[in-house]
Each structure stands twice: as C-alpha cells, then as structure tokens.
Write an enzyme that holds these catalytic residues in place. Structure first.
Site, PDB file in Angstrom:
ATOM      1  CG  HIS A  35      -0.238   0.256   2.512  1.00 29.44           C
ATOM      2  ND1 HIS A  35       0.357  -0.756   3.223  1.00 29.44           N
ATOM      3  CD2 HIS A  35      -0.026   1.387   3.221  1.00 29.44           C
ATOM      4  CE1 HIS A  35       0.899  -0.267   4.326  1.00 29.44           C
ATOM      5  NE2 HIS A  35       0.698   1.034   4.346  1.00 29.44           N
TER       6      HIS A  35
HETATM    7  C1  UD1 Z   1      -2.141   5.500   5.738  1.00 35.84           C
HETATM    8  C2  UD1 Z   1      -0.842   6.103   6.272  1.00 35.84           C
HETATM    9  C3  UD1 Z   1       0.274   5.073   6.174  1.00 35.84           C
HETATM   10  C4  UD1 Z   1      -0.116   3.769   6.848  1.00 35.84           C
HETATM   11  C5  UD1 Z   1      -1.458   3.278   6.306  1.00 35.84           C
HETATM   12  C6  UD1 Z   1      -1.913   2.071   7.064  1.00 35.84           C
HETATM   13  C7  UD1 Z   1      -0.392   8.506   5.980  1.00 35.84           C
HETATM   14  C8  UD1 Z   1       0.310   9.527   5.162  1.00 35.84           C
HETATM   15  N1  UD1 Z   1      -0.440   7.267   5.480  1.00 35.84           N
HETATM   16  O1  UD1 Z   1      -1.933   5.205   4.364  1.00 35.84           O
HETATM   17  O2  UD1 Z   1       1.441   5.580   6.806  1.00 35.84           O
HETATM   18  O3  UD1 Z   1       0.890   2.833   6.601  1.00 35.84           O
HETATM   19  O4  UD1 Z   1      -2.441   4.308   6.457  1.00 35.84           O
HETATM   20  O5  UD1 Z   1      -2.816   1.301   6.319  1.00 35.84           O
HETATM   21  O6  UD1 Z   1      -0.914   8.830   7.017  1.00 35.84           O
HETATM   22  N2  UD1 Z   1      -9.380   4.300   1.808  1.00 35.84           N
HETATM   23  C9  UD1 Z   1     -10.583   3.674   1.900  1.00 35.84           C
HETATM   24  N3  UD1 Z   1     -11.075   3.359   3.126  1.00 35.84           N
HETATM   25  C10 UD1 Z   1     -10.411   3.639   4.267  1.00 35.84           C
HETATM   26  C11 UD1 Z   1      -9.186   4.286   4.168  1.00 35.84           C
HETATM   27  C12 UD1 Z   1      -8.665   4.611   2.941  1.00 35.84           C
HETATM   28  O7  UD1 Z   1     -11.233   3.403   0.892  1.00 35.84           O
HETATM   29  O8  UD1 Z   1     -10.903   3.318   5.351  1.00 35.84           O
HETATM   30  C13 UD1 Z   1      -8.802   4.599   0.465  1.00 35.84           C
HETATM   31  C14 UD1 Z   1      -9.172   5.963  -0.080  1.00 35.84           C
HETATM   32  O9  UD1 Z   1      -9.258   5.855  -1.458  1.00 35.84           O
HETATM   33  C15 UD1 Z   1      -7.944   6.799   0.300  1.00 35.84           C
HETATM   34  C16 UD1 Z   1      -6.810   5.806   0.167  1.00 35.84           C
HETATM   35  O10 UD1 Z   1      -7.369   4.575   0.580  1.00 35.84           O
HETATM   36  O11 UD1 Z   1      -7.779   7.908  -0.550  1.00 35.84           O
HETATM   37  C17 UD1 Z   1      -5.592   6.133   1.010  1.00 35.84           C
HETATM   38  O12 UD1 Z   1      -5.938   6.333   2.383  1.00 35.84           O
HETATM   39  P1  UD1 Z   1      -4.998   7.234   3.334  1.00 35.84           P
HETATM   40  O13 UD1 Z   1      -5.465   7.149   4.726  1.00 35.84           O
HETATM   41  O14 UD1 Z   1      -4.789   8.577   2.747  1.00 35.84           O
HETATM   42  O15 UD1 Z   1      -3.577   6.547   3.197  1.00 35.84           O
HETATM   43  P2  UD1 Z   1      -3.162   5.030   3.383  1.00 35.84           P
HETATM   44  O16 UD1 Z   1      -2.576   4.568   2.099  1.00 35.84           O
HETATM   45  O17 UD1 Z   1      -4.264   4.269   3.981  1.00 35.84           O
HETATM   46  N1  UDP Z   2      -3.656  -6.279   8.967  1.00 30.98           N
HETATM   47  C1  UDP Z   2      -4.925  -6.828   9.134  1.00 30.98           C
HETATM   48  N2  UDP Z   2      -5.617  -7.239   8.014  1.00 30.98           N
HETATM   49  C2  UDP Z   2      -5.110  -7.128   6.748  1.00 30.98           C
HETATM   50  C3  UDP Z   2      -3.815  -6.572   6.601  1.00 30.98           C
HETATM   51  C4  UDP Z   2      -3.129  -6.143   7.719  1.00 30.98           C
HETATM   52  O1  UDP Z   2      -5.406  -6.955  10.257  1.00 30.98           O
HETATM   53  O2  UDP Z   2      -5.790  -7.512   5.797  1.00 30.98           O
HETATM   54  C5  UDP Z   2      -2.920  -5.784  10.163  1.00 30.98           C
HETATM   55  C6  UDP Z   2      -1.563  -6.397  10.368  1.00 30.98           C
HETATM   56  O3  UDP Z   2      -1.655  -7.556  11.174  1.00 30.98           O
HETATM   57  C7  UDP Z   2      -0.779  -5.266  11.040  1.00 30.98           C
HETATM   58  C8  UDP Z   2      -1.425  -4.016  10.487  1.00 30.98           C
HETATM   59  O4  UDP Z   2      -2.683  -4.399   9.961  1.00 30.98           O
HETATM   60  O5  UDP Z   2      -0.979  -5.286  12.446  1.00 30.98           O
HETATM   61  C9  UDP Z   2      -0.574  -3.372   9.420  1.00 30.98           C
HETATM   62  O6  UDP Z   2      -1.287  -2.352   8.810  1.00 30.98           O
HETATM   63  P1  UDP Z   2      -0.852  -1.667   7.456  1.00 30.98           P
HETATM   64  O7  UDP Z   2      -0.036  -2.603   6.660  1.00 30.98           O
HETATM   65  O8  UDP Z   2      -2.092  -1.112   6.841  1.00 30.98           O
HETATM   66  O9  UDP Z   2      -0.030  -0.393   7.932  1.00 30.98           O
HETATM   67  P2  UDP Z   2       1.499  -0.109   8.294  1.00 30.98           P
HETATM   68  O10 UDP Z   2       1.897  -1.050   9.368  1.00 30.98           O
HETATM   69  O11 UDP Z   2       2.298  -0.254   7.050  1.00 30.98           O
HETATM   70  O12 UDP Z   2       1.500   1.306   8.737  1.00 30.98           O
END
Ligand code: UD1
Ligand code: UDP
Length: 369
Positions: free
Chosen positions: A205
């Site tokens: 992601h």
């Molecule tokens: C965010 C964090 C990242 C973290 C990740 C965990 C920042 C800059 N990024 O990235 O550090 O590793 O969360 O997963 O804070 N969306 C949905 N539903 C949701 C959330 C997001 O559909 O509940 C979609 C939307 O299209 C959105 C995109 O995902 O625009 C990105 O979401 P966003 O929270 O901006 O960044 P993440 O990639 O989730």
């Molecule tokens: N995770 C989950 N379901 C999924 C993928 C990840 O519960 O389908 C959990 C995973 O066990 C870990 C956390 O989500 O604890 C990691 O989240 P993510 O990769 O979104 O974010 P990051 O750690 O890179 O910020």
C-alpha cells in the site's frame, strides 16, 4: 492523571489497543480520539470489535484527502476537544498524518506529547511518513523508542536523553495477546482453501509502490516471476488504496492471484503464521512476520525497521523481481529458521504507562535496553 489517546488508521488501532487496555486495568482516566482517517468497516470498526475496545469518545470523521487537507482538518477538529478535556498527556502511535496532527495540536496547547514507536527513520524524505516521524519526535516530551537503534538515532538528532525511553514496540503486546484466540477463532485457511505452509502472502500500500502505474506494474511483474518459479497460491488481502489505484490505472490482475478484501486481525495473524513467505511493504507486517518466525521479503528500497533484516528475518528486495526470486529460493531451501526478537517482549504498554505515571523501575529499564 488523564490521558488522551489518538488513533486514526488500522495499524494505530492495533498497536494502541494494549495501551488502552492497560489504562482500563489500572483505572487511569483516558479518552480516545479517532480521526477516522481510516473509516471503511474492514479498516476500522472490525478492529474495535475484535480487540474489544471501547468506541472512541470522539470521532473527527475526517476521512480521506490530500495530505494538508487531512492533517489540517484533524488539527482544527482536535483542538477544542483537547481544550475541553485538558489531558495531562496525549499519546500518538506511529507515523501517519493523524499522528503528526494529534501531536501538533497537543503541543501547541502546552499538553505533553508521548510518541509511541519513536526514532524510526528510513532516511527517505520522499515518504510522507518520514516527515511525520521526524516532526512528531521533535515536539514530543516522551519518546518511546523501540530499541537501541532508535535511541541512538534520537540522541544523534539532539533530543534530550531524559525524554527517550527504550521500551520495545506495542506490536508485540497485541500479537502475543491475540495469537491464541486467533488460532481458536479464525477459519480463514479453511475458508480460502489454503494449506498451511503452502502459500505466499502479499500486502502492498506504500504510495511509492502503488500510486505510480509503472511502479505498480513492476510489483505485479515481481509477483508474476514468483508465480513462474514457485508453486502454491499467492494470497493478497488488498488495501483500499491499492484497490482504487488498480481501478484508476485499469489494471486487470492475473487469475493466479487470490485477491481478497482486507481481513480482520485474528484472520490476518493466521494468514501470516502459516504463510511460507510474506511479501510486504507494510511496517507492522515486517514486525509481525519477524515476531511470528515467518520470513519476509520487504518490497521497499529502504526501511525504517532495519532490525528485521539485521536479525536475518527479512530481505529488502524493492520491486526487483530477480532479487525477490533469488531471496525466496534461499528461504525455501532451508529446513527451519530462527532469529532474535528485536520488537518487544509483549509488556510494552505496561512500561509506557509506568513511565507516564512515574512508577517506572529504572533497573527494569536498563534490563530492556
Ligand atoms: C495510511 C498512512 C500510512 C499507513 C497506512 C496504514 C499517511 C500519510 N499514510 O496510508 O502511513 O501505513 O495508512 O494502512 O498517514 N481508503 C478507503 N477506506 C479507508 C481508508 C482509505 O477506501 O478506510 C482509500 C481511499 O481511497 C484513500 C486511500 O485509501 O484515498 C488512502 O488512504 P490514506 O489514509 O490517505 O492513506 P493510506 O494509504 O491508507
Ligand atoms: N492487517 C490486518 N488485516 C489485513 C492486513 C493487515 O489486520 O488484511 C494488520 C496487520 O496484522 C498489522 C497491520 O494491519 O498489524 C498493518 O497495517 P498496514 O499494513 O495497513 O499499515 P502499516 O503497518 O504499514 O502502517
């Protein structure tokens, strides 16, 4: 003593859960502010349910948006809550926009900030998370560093040593607390018709991997090569960001990829535990794979968590298919593996609350470092 606990995304909910539980156990007054940066059921409420967390006392409902918009909205919405609640400390965890905004809102009001998972550095300033980490660390009063690497990084950046507490990562608390129940409750392997030890697990992601179509195509080529060289299924619980990018770029995925929506924590623990190899660009999954004794390939050029590589649990392969296939070959030819655990002893939330409430035993602290 009153503690404000800020969460916003999936990993923050999972890694803050042990701290919330510890506050409950000790009867420490606390309140939860959820920015709602993540809001889809499978990225948000499923974790409150599975981890048996109380509903957030405040939900800011900020949702998705451009960085400044999201960060700014959280700042604006958080301020009146903090003015009203007057917590002694605000705790944030990790490196998201929610973390930076939560820390900044508290700091500007003269409220002490505690940063859990302090001192991580990828030294890659193109990552939005790197800016969030650096800025949050430098306005925090309590820096809860994961290990000696992070402690050293913070000291080198000139942060007062008295503010740094090396405690481990709450990811270990959460994982150890839920391993057993996940084995009892999860039926995911059956549901997906997977054989333990016979599939690859993929997650991706990072903006650098999925927001640019050519990079996303490179990542898919890497998976193609893995498929061509090894038998077995490739399971990919897809992050909503990646899902939306696949749609935007009009990319159709090959049939051999078993794409599934994001799953709950209990299911994901089982998926990790029984994978033969994990391919990921996630921060938390680099840690959890290492803690679970499952080898991983980190789909990044750099990492703020070099410990998994240092102990021999992971290899950095970026989007390089050749490197990935070669590394996988080495892993799969080995009978068994074990390595040291650099990510915490499962009691990290306890150490954090001991420090905040000023009941920390110095001898214990020296033992952990
Ligand atoms: C965010 C964090 C990242 C973290 C990740 C965990 C920042 C800059 N990024 O990235 O550090 O590793 O969360 O997963 O804070 N969306 C949905 N539903 C949701 C959330 C997001 O559909 O509940 C979609 C939307 O299209 C959105 C995109 O995902 O625009 C990105 O979401 P966003 O929270 O901006 O960044 P993440 O990639 O989730
Ligand atoms: N995770 C989950 N379901 C999924 C993928 C990840 O519960 O389908 C959990 C995973 O066990 C870990 C956390 O989500 O604890 C990691 O989240 P993510 O990769 O979104 O974010 P990051 O750690 O890179 O910020």
């Amino acid at each position: 003593m009153k503690i404000g606990i800020v969460v916003g995304t999936r990993p923050e909910i999972i890694k803050m859960a042990p701290v919330i539980r510890e506050c409950q156990n000790r009867g420490i007054p606390y309140f939860i502010i959820h920015s709602n940066q993540h809001y889809s059921e499978e990225m948000d409420s499923i974790f409150f349910k599975e981890l048996e967390l109380p509903s957030p006392h405040y939900n800011l409902g900020v949702g998705s948006g451009l960085h400044s918009n999201q960060t700014g909205n959280i700042l604006i919405k958080m301020e009146p809550i903090l003015v009203d609640e007057k917590p002694d400390v605000v705790l944030v965890q990790g490196d998201t926009n929610t973390v930076l905004a939560g820390a900044l809102a508290a700091s500007k009001l003269g409220i002490k900030v505690g940063h859990i998972e302090a001192g991580l550095r990828s030294y890659d300033r193109t990552m939005p998370e790197e800016t969030n980490r650096i800025m949050t660390d430098h306005i925090s009063d309590y820096l809860f560093a994961v290990g000696p690497n992070q402690q050293m990084i913070l000291q080198k950046e000139g942060i007062d040593q008295n503010k740094i507490h090396t405690v481990g990562n709450t990811v270990s608390d959460s994982l150890f607390q839920h391993l057993e129940i996940s084995a009892l409750k999860s039926t995911i392997l059956n549901d997906l018709q997977l054989t333990a030890g016979d599939y690859f697990l993929v997650t991706a992601h990072r903006a650098s991997n999925v927001d640019i179509s050519s990079n996303l195509m490179e990542l898919l080529h890497l998976l193609d090569e893995m498929h061509a060289n090894y038998t077995g299924t490739i399971v990919w619980p897809i992050h909503p960001r990646t899902q939306s990018k696949l749609k935007e770029f009009n990319i159709t995925l090959p049939d051999y990829l078993q794409l599934i929506p994001p799953v709950g924590y209990l299911d994901f623990i089982q998926l990790q535990k029984h994978a033969k190899l994990i391919l990921t660009d996630s921060g938390g999954i680099q840690e959890e794979a290492c803690l679970l004794g499952v080898p991983s390939l980190t789909l990044r050029e750099n990492t703020e968590r070099p410990e998994a590589v240092e102990v021999g649990a992971s290899e950095l392969v970026g989007r390089n298919a050749e490197k990935a296939v070669k590394a996988a070959k080495q892993w799969l030819s080995r009978e068994d593996y074990s390595w040291d655990n650099p990510f915490g002893d499962g009691h990290v939330a306890k150490y954090i609350l001991d420090i905040i409430t000023n009941t920390r035993n110095i001898e214990e602290e020296e033992k952990i470092v």
